[in-house]
Design a protein around this motif. Structure first.
Motif, PDB file in Angstrom:
ATOM      1  N   PRO A 125      78.085  76.057  48.295  1.00  0.00           N
ATOM      2  CA  PRO A 125      79.482  76.395  48.014  1.00  0.00           C
ATOM      3  C   PRO A 125      79.770  76.353  46.515  1.00  0.00           C
ATOM      4  N   ILE A 126      80.599  77.248  46.050  1.00  0.00           N
ATOM      5  CA  ILE A 126      80.957  77.273  44.636  1.00  0.00           C
ATOM      6  C   ILE A 126      81.628  75.957  44.260  1.00  0.00           C
ATOM      7  N   GLY A 127      81.135  75.352  43.202  1.00  0.00           N
ATOM      8  CA  GLY A 127      81.701  74.094  42.734  1.00  0.00           C
ATOM      9  C   GLY A 127      81.041  72.857  43.307  1.00  0.00           C
ATOM     10  N   ALA A 128      80.103  73.034  44.253  1.00  0.00           N
ATOM     11  CA  ALA A 128      79.503  71.877  44.917  1.00  0.00           C
ATOM     12  C   ALA A 128      78.586  71.085  43.993  1.00  0.00           C
ATOM     13  N   LEU A 129      77.790  71.774  43.181  1.00  0.00           N
ATOM     14  CA  LEU A 129      76.791  71.086  42.362  1.00  0.00           C
ATOM     15  C   LEU A 129      77.451  70.195  41.315  1.00  0.00           C
ATOM     16  N   ARG A 130      77.077  68.912  41.326  1.00  0.00           N
ATOM     17  CA  ARG A 130      77.642  67.955  40.386  1.00  0.00           C
ATOM     18  C   ARG A 130      76.590  67.371  39.445  1.00  0.00           C
ATOM     19  N   GLU A 131      75.418  67.037  39.971  1.00  0.00           N
ATOM     20  CA  GLU A 131      74.424  66.355  39.151  1.00  0.00           C
ATOM     21  C   GLU A 131      73.026  66.881  39.444  1.00  0.00           C
ATOM     22  N   VAL A 132      72.188  66.860  38.386  1.00  0.00           N
ATOM     23  CA  VAL A 132      70.780  67.229  38.503  1.00  0.00           C
ATOM     24  C   VAL A 132      69.948  66.117  37.879  1.00  0.00           C
ATOM     25  N   TYR A 133      68.939  65.643  38.599  1.00  0.00           N
ATOM     26  CA  TYR A 133      68.057  64.595  38.087  1.00  0.00           C
ATOM     27  C   TYR A 133      66.648  65.169  37.919  1.00  0.00           C
ATOM     28  N   VAL A 134      65.995  64.800  36.823  1.00  0.00           N
ATOM     29  CA  VAL A 134      64.573  65.112  36.624  1.00  0.00           C
ATOM     30  C   VAL A 134      63.926  63.814  36.156  1.00  0.00           C
ATOM     31  N   GLN A 135      63.150  63.193  37.039  1.00  0.00           N
ATOM     32  CA  GLN A 135      62.653  61.851  36.754  1.00  0.00           C
ATOM     33  C   GLN A 135      61.145  61.739  36.933  1.00  0.00           C
ATOM     34  N   PHE A 136      60.490  61.203  35.909  1.00  0.00           N
ATOM     35  CA  PHE A 136      59.065  60.888  35.963  1.00  0.00           C
ATOM     36  C   PHE A 136      58.228  62.078  36.424  1.00  0.00           C
ATOM     37  N   CYS A 137      58.498  63.230  35.840  1.00  0.00           N
ATOM     38  CA  CYS A 137      57.722  64.413  36.197  1.00  0.00           C
ATOM     39  C   CYS A 137      56.290  64.288  35.653  1.00  0.00           C
ATOM     40  N   ASP A 138      55.396  65.051  36.231  1.00  0.00           N
ATOM     41  CA  ASP A 138      53.984  64.989  35.857  1.00  0.00           C
ATOM     42  C   ASP A 138      53.828  65.248  34.360  1.00  0.00           C
ATOM     43  N   PRO A 139      53.192  64.316  33.629  1.00  0.00           N
ATOM     44  CA  PRO A 139      53.092  64.475  32.171  1.00  0.00           C
ATOM     45  C   PRO A 139      52.096  65.532  31.715  1.00  0.00           C
ATOM     46  N   TRP A 140      51.110  65.900  32.565  1.00  0.00           N
ATOM     47  CA  TRP A 140      50.099  66.875  32.149  1.00  0.00           C
ATOM     48  C   TRP A 140      49.642  66.583  30.711  1.00  0.00           C
ATOM     49  N   PHE A 141      48.875  65.521  30.561  1.00  0.00           N
ATOM     50  CA  PHE A 141      48.511  65.012  29.247  1.00  0.00           C
ATOM     51  C   PHE A 141      47.683  65.983  28.398  1.00  0.00           C
ATOM     52  N   LYS A 142      46.763  66.718  29.018  1.00  0.00           N
ATOM     53  CA  LYS A 142      45.899  67.605  28.236  1.00  0.00           C
ATOM     54  C   LYS A 142      46.721  68.719  27.579  1.00  0.00           C
ATOM     55  N   LYS A 143      46.392  69.004  26.344  1.00  0.00           N
ATOM     56  CA  LYS A 143      47.164  69.987  25.569  1.00  0.00           C
ATOM     57  C   LYS A 143      47.211  71.338  26.267  1.00  0.00           C
ATOM     58  N   ARG A 144      46.090  71.747  26.875  1.00  0.00           N
ATOM     59  CA  ARG A 144      46.049  73.070  27.503  1.00  0.00           C
ATOM     60  C   ARG A 144      46.889  73.120  28.783  1.00  0.00           C
TER      61      ARG A 144
END
Length: 265
Positions: A133-152
């Motif tokens: 529904p329009i207006g429903a979204l209030r918050e978005v969380y992004v927590q402890f996502c995969d760090p993918w350490f290697k540069k590539r």
């Protein structure tokens, strides 16, 4: 004789389980890979969902919505949903068996305000929210996502400028009727490199205001929030603190037109 196949649950009707995901349909657990390449071909297309899936997934679709990106087993979101019946909670996770197990647990607990979807949020966020529904979204969380350490592999990290823009557009659309300050984004990581990168993307976007001391939130010398503003820690957060580690957090709202950011430094 081959055992009769169980009928699909409501969650499985909305998003069928993967053909190779033992443990996704039946009860029990299944081992899944810790790392899933979000750039693989199968994750490059937006998620296709049934029409009006949102109204089927939630008991009361009119409630404010919280989206958690990268929920793993979904236990953090389950705790939130159990403690707050005034909001709907949607968890996104790329590992399909974990999603179907989480939906099974939510259904068993009678959580009509909790649902999970398997998808690549970088390409499916807009499609997922299209039926909300329009207006429903209030918050978005992004927590402890995969760090993918290697540069590539750094390009596989979930938080990048396109995702930040998608989050901004989704929250902006939801706030079209006003109250931009109620639309929030919370990020955190125990990997300082990843945390700095995520914060730089949101700081540099221009549409977000980072909250801090002037908003009644205590920050450390580097501008990270000292306390978790949500009040419920994730399993990863608990594990990090038990080992004496540090967590780096930032909270944002949509920037009101004509006002400068007042974040802590």
């Amino acid at each position: 004789m081959k055992p009769a196949q169980r009928p699909l649950t409501l969650a499985q009707q909305i998003q069928p389980p993967p053909a190779t995901g033992q443990g996704s349909v039946e009860n029990g657990t299944v081992r899944v890979r810790q790392h899933v390449n979000p750039l693989a071909r199968r994750w490059s297309q937006p998620l296709q969902l049934p029409h009006e899936w949102y109204s089927q997934a939630f008991q009361d679709p009119s409630l404010p919505l919280v989206v958690d990106v990268g929920v793993a087993k979904g236990r953090f979101l389950a705790k939130l949903a159990a403690s707050d019946a005034s909001r709907n909670f949607l968890g996104l996770e790329i590992r399909e068996p974990l999603v179907h197990q989480a939906n099974r647990a939510a259904a068993s607990a009678g959580r009509g305000n909790l649902f999970y979807l398997a998808c690549n949020a970088n390409v499916s966020l807009a499609a997922v929210l299209a039926d909300a529904p329009i207006g429903a979204l209030r918050e978005v969380y992004v927590q402890f996502c995969d760090p993918w350490f290697k540069k590539r592999h750094a390009k596989r990290r979930i938080v990048n400028p396109p995702l930040v823009e998608e989050i901004f557009k989704a929250l902006k659309h939801a706030a079209a009727g006003g109250e931009s300050y109620k639309r929030k984004v919370f990020i955190q990581s125990d990997v300082i490199e990843v945390a700095i990168e995520m914060r730089s993307f949101f700081d540099g976007h221009g549409g977000f205001q980072r909250l801090g001391d002037s908003n009644g939130l205590e920050c450390d010398m580097e501008g990270w929030l000292v306390e978790n503003p949500i009040g419920v820690p994730t399993e990863r957060e608990i594990a990090v603190f038990n080992k004496g580690g540090s967590v780096y957090r930032a909270l944002y709202t949509l920037k009101e037109h004509g006002k400068e950011s007042a974040h802590c430094e």
